[in-house]
Motif scaffolding. Structure first.
Motif, PDB file in Angstrom:
ATOM      1  N   HIS A   1      -6.743  -7.776   0.258  1.00  0.00           N
ATOM      2  CA  HIS A   1      -8.073  -8.378   0.064  1.00  0.00           C
ATOM      3  C   HIS A   1      -9.018  -7.427  -0.665  1.00  0.00           C
ATOM      4  O   HIS A   1      -9.842  -7.854  -1.480  1.00  0.00           O
ATOM      5  CB  HIS A   1      -8.663  -8.768   1.422  1.00  0.00           C
ATOM      6  N   HIS A   2      -8.872  -6.119  -0.378  1.00  0.00           N
ATOM      7  CA  HIS A   2      -9.758  -5.128  -0.988  1.00  0.00           C
ATOM      8  C   HIS A   2      -9.139  -4.440  -2.203  1.00  0.00           C
ATOM      9  O   HIS A   2      -9.738  -3.524  -2.769  1.00  0.00           O
ATOM     10  CB  HIS A   2     -10.166  -4.087   0.050  1.00  0.00           C
ATOM     11  N   GLY A   3      -7.948  -4.884  -2.592  1.00  0.00           N
ATOM     12  CA  GLY A   3      -7.311  -4.324  -3.770  1.00  0.00           C
ATOM     13  C   GLY A   3      -6.633  -2.992  -3.549  1.00  0.00           C
ATOM     14  O   GLY A   3      -6.290  -2.289  -4.504  1.00  0.00           O
ATOM     15  N   GLY A   4      -6.420  -2.619  -2.284  1.00  0.00           N
ATOM     16  CA  GLY A   4      -5.805  -1.332  -1.967  1.00  0.00           C
ATOM     17  C   GLY A   4      -4.309  -1.440  -1.764  1.00  0.00           C
ATOM     18  O   GLY A   4      -3.789  -2.512  -1.442  1.00  0.00           O
ATOM     19  N   ALA A   5      -3.619  -0.333  -1.966  1.00  0.00           N
ATOM     20  CA  ALA A   5      -2.168  -0.299  -1.760  1.00  0.00           C
ATOM     21  C   ALA A   5      -1.766   1.080  -1.256  1.00  0.00           C
ATOM     22  O   ALA A   5      -2.338   2.090  -1.663  1.00  0.00           O
ATOM     23  CB  ALA A   5      -1.433  -0.624  -3.056  1.00  0.00           C
ATOM     24  N   VAL A   6      -0.787   1.105  -0.353  1.00  0.00           N
ATOM     25  CA  VAL A   6      -0.313   2.358   0.242  1.00  0.00           C
ATOM     26  C   VAL A   6       1.200   2.439   0.113  1.00  0.00           C
ATOM     27  O   VAL A   6       1.911   1.506   0.488  1.00  0.00           O
ATOM     28  CB  VAL A   6      -0.699   2.462   1.735  1.00  0.00           C
ATOM     29  N   GLU A   7       1.671   3.557  -0.414  1.00  0.00           N
ATOM     30  CA  GLU A   7       3.103   3.829  -0.464  1.00  0.00           C
ATOM     31  C   GLU A   7       3.445   4.860   0.602  1.00  0.00           C
ATOM     32  O   GLU A   7       2.642   5.743   0.900  1.00  0.00           O
ATOM     33  CB  GLU A   7       3.504   4.361  -1.845  1.00  0.00           C
ATOM     34  N   VAL A   8       4.646   4.758   1.182  1.00  0.00           N
ATOM     35  CA  VAL A   8       5.094   5.647   2.250  1.00  0.00           C
ATOM     36  C   VAL A   8       6.288   6.454   1.751  1.00  0.00           C
ATOM     37  O   VAL A   8       7.231   5.894   1.199  1.00  0.00           O
ATOM     38  CB  VAL A   8       5.486   4.851   3.510  1.00  0.00           C
TER      39      VAL A   8
ATOM     40  N   VAL B   1      -3.387   6.349   9.408  1.00  0.00           N
ATOM     41  CA  VAL B   1      -4.723   5.748   9.422  1.00  0.00           C
ATOM     42  C   VAL B   1      -5.614   6.246   8.293  1.00  0.00           C
ATOM     43  O   VAL B   1      -6.370   5.476   7.700  1.00  0.00           O
ATOM     44  CB  VAL B   1      -5.404   5.970  10.793  1.00  0.00           C
ATOM     45  N   VAL B   2      -5.550   7.540   7.948  1.00  0.00           N
ATOM     46  CA  VAL B   2      -6.434   8.069   6.902  1.00  0.00           C
ATOM     47  C   VAL B   2      -6.085   7.468   5.548  1.00  0.00           C
ATOM     48  O   VAL B   2      -6.962   7.022   4.799  1.00  0.00           O
ATOM     49  CB  VAL B   2      -6.367   9.608   6.851  1.00  0.00           C
ATOM     50  N   GLY B   3      -4.795   7.435   5.228  1.00  0.00           N
ATOM     51  CA  GLY B   3      -4.385   6.859   3.958  1.00  0.00           C
ATOM     52  C   GLY B   3      -4.707   5.382   3.855  1.00  0.00           C
ATOM     53  O   GLY B   3      -5.139   4.894   2.806  1.00  0.00           O
ATOM     54  N   ILE B   4      -4.501   4.664   4.949  1.00  0.00           N
ATOM     55  CA  ILE B   4      -4.828   3.237   4.971  1.00  0.00           C
ATOM     56  C   ILE B   4      -6.325   3.034   4.786  1.00  0.00           C
ATOM     57  O   ILE B   4      -6.764   2.161   4.030  1.00  0.00           O
ATOM     58  CB  ILE B   4      -4.342   2.586   6.279  1.00  0.00           C
ATOM     59  N   ALA B   5      -7.132   3.862   5.451  1.00  0.00           N
ATOM     60  CA  ALA B   5      -8.587   3.765   5.313  1.00  0.00           C
ATOM     61  C   ALA B   5      -9.021   4.063   3.886  1.00  0.00           C
ATOM     62  O   ALA B   5      -9.891   3.381   3.330  1.00  0.00           O
ATOM     63  CB  ALA B   5      -9.275   4.721   6.285  1.00  0.00           C
ATOM     64  N   ALA B   6      -8.425   5.076   3.272  1.00  0.00           N
ATOM     65  CA  ALA B   6      -8.776   5.423   1.893  1.00  0.00           C
ATOM     66  C   ALA B   6      -8.466   4.264   0.948  1.00  0.00           C
ATOM     67  O   ALA B   6      -9.278   3.913   0.079  1.00  0.00           O
ATOM     68  CB  ALA B   6      -8.024   6.677   1.464  1.00  0.00           C
ATOM     69  N   ALA B   7      -7.298   3.659   1.118  1.00  0.00           N
ATOM     70  CA  ALA B   7      -6.912   2.546   0.260  1.00  0.00           C
ATOM     71  C   ALA B   7      -7.808   1.336   0.482  1.00  0.00           C
ATOM     72  O   ALA B   7      -8.146   0.613  -0.471  1.00  0.00           O
ATOM     73  CB  ALA B   7      -5.454   2.171   0.518  1.00  0.00           C
ATOM     74  N   ALA B   8      -8.221   1.119   1.738  1.00  0.00           N
ATOM     75  CA  ALA B   8      -9.069  -0.034   2.049  1.00  0.00           C
ATOM     76  C   ALA B   8     -10.485   0.151   1.512  1.00  0.00           C
ATOM     77  O   ALA B   8     -11.033  -0.729   0.837  1.00  0.00           O
ATOM     78  CB  ALA B   8      -9.105  -0.256   3.558  1.00  0.00           C
ATOM     79  N   VAL B   9     -11.081   1.298   1.790  1.00  0.00           N
ATOM     80  CA  VAL B   9     -12.478   1.535   1.420  1.00  0.00           C
ATOM     81  C   VAL B   9     -12.638   1.695  -0.090  1.00  0.00           C
ATOM     82  O   VAL B   9     -13.585   1.178  -0.692  1.00  0.00           O
ATOM     83  CB  VAL B   9     -13.019   2.784   2.146  1.00  0.00           C
ATOM     84  N   LEU B  10     -11.703   2.418  -0.711  1.00  0.00           N
ATOM     85  CA  LEU B  10     -11.817   2.693  -2.142  1.00  0.00           C
ATOM     86  C   LEU B  10     -11.146   1.627  -3.001  1.00  0.00           C
ATOM     87  O   LEU B  10     -11.352   1.580  -4.213  1.00  0.00           O
ATOM     88  CB  LEU B  10     -11.226   4.068  -2.445  1.00  0.00           C
ATOM     89  N   GLY B  11     -10.348   0.789  -2.384  1.00  0.00           N
ATOM     90  CA  GLY B  11      -9.774  -0.368  -3.052  1.00  0.00           C
ATOM     91  C   GLY B  11      -8.974  -0.052  -4.297  1.00  0.00           C
ATOM     92  O   GLY B  11      -8.191   0.895  -4.345  1.00  0.00           O
ATOM     93  N   GLY B  12      -9.205  -0.831  -5.340  1.00  0.00           N
ATOM     94  CA  GLY B  12      -8.436  -0.701  -6.564  1.00  0.00           C
ATOM     95  C   GLY B  12      -8.724   0.553  -7.359  1.00  0.00           C
ATOM     96  O   GLY B  12      -8.056   0.809  -8.359  1.00  0.00           O
TER      97      GLY B  12
END
Length: 261
Positions: free
Chosen positions: A145-152, A105-116
């Motif tokens: 939509h917000h330009g974010g991306a998460v790698e696992v 959740v934290v990583g997803i939130a960071a990618a969403a809020v901070l975007g690209g």
């Protein structure tokens, strides 16, 4: 602030996953929704409390998500100094690594809020990764939509092979609720030394922590031998707890041998 909502009856379309559908149906599933007011979006997180600590959400993670949601580049917040000074340029986004991601959740939130402006890598032990990947996939459209991306990626603390595979090309390290088993103190510290002390630049580690046992003081005592440790945020106690969540910032000492801690 966001309003977490726990739903025990998870819609079938959220449950479906081509590689896990049979397993999912036989386990107790919980879904939690985080409303991120700063971007007018929601994060959907699947958790399996019966499967262990790494498969459920904890207060410290909620604190980091809240701080990310409150962050604004033009307003002073607890994360301002860290995010505004993490080495981002017009040509390269901030590279964030999350340790012990759990549900992600934290990583997803960071990618969403901070975007690209960021790239995020979330890590945990191999058996935890399928659920993290599920959560990343469940939020893929919102992230896009917000330009974010998460790698696992897999990362076992203190494992040289794992650490070398992850590398040191990060600007910021994050984690929440990491100090709960004393046998993990040394592996976690070795990982932090690898990431923070052996980097060519001075980067920081943000750790959200809710104190539970006196033995945790041993971790911080050891950490202060190699790192400058300071508190950047305190949450008030809630839900009958005696203590709130504290967010610490770790940074490598300029001359650790001279430290008298």
């Amino acid at each position: 602030m966001f309003q977490p909502l726990v739903l025990r009856d998870v819609p079938s379309e959220i449950q479906e996953d081509c590689t896990e559908s049979q397993q999912v149906q036989s386990q107790e599933i919980q879904q939690q929704i985080y409303n991120l007011l700063s971007i007018n979006s929601t994060i959907v997180i699947r958790q399996f409390p019966s499967q262990g600590l790494s498969f459920q959400l904890w207060p410290a993670a909620t604190t980091l998500v809240t701080l990310l949601d409150r962050h604004h580049p033009c307003i002073t917040t607890p994360l301002s100094a860290v995010l505004n000074g993490s080495g981002a340029t017009q040509h390269r986004p901030i590279r964030i690594l999350e340790l012990g991601s759990g549900t992600g959740v934290v990583g997803i939130a960071a990618a969403a809020v901070l975007g690209g402006s960021v790239t995020v890598t979330v890590t945990d032990l191999p058996h935890v990764l399928p659920n993290i990947q599920f959560n990343v996939n469940a939020n893929a459209e919102m992230l896009k939509h917000h330009g974010g991306a998460v790698e696992v990626a897999a990362l076992s603390w203190g494992d040289t092979y794992n650490m070398e595979a992850i590398g040191r090309e990060f600007d910021l390290i994050m984690g929440s609720d990491l100090v709960y088993h004393d046998h993990l103190y040394e592996p976690l510290l070795e990982t932090l030394k690898f990431l923070l002390l052996k980097s060519e630049k001075r980067i920081v580690f943000l750790m959200a922590h809710e104190k539970r046992w006196k033995k945790e003081s041993a971790f911080f005592k050891k950490a202060k031998k190699s790192f400058d440790v300071e508190i950047i945020h305190n949450d008030e106690p809630s839900n009958g707890s005696r203590v709130g969540v504290v967010v610490y910032q770790f940074a490598g000492k300029l001359n650790p041998k001279s430290a008298d801690l």
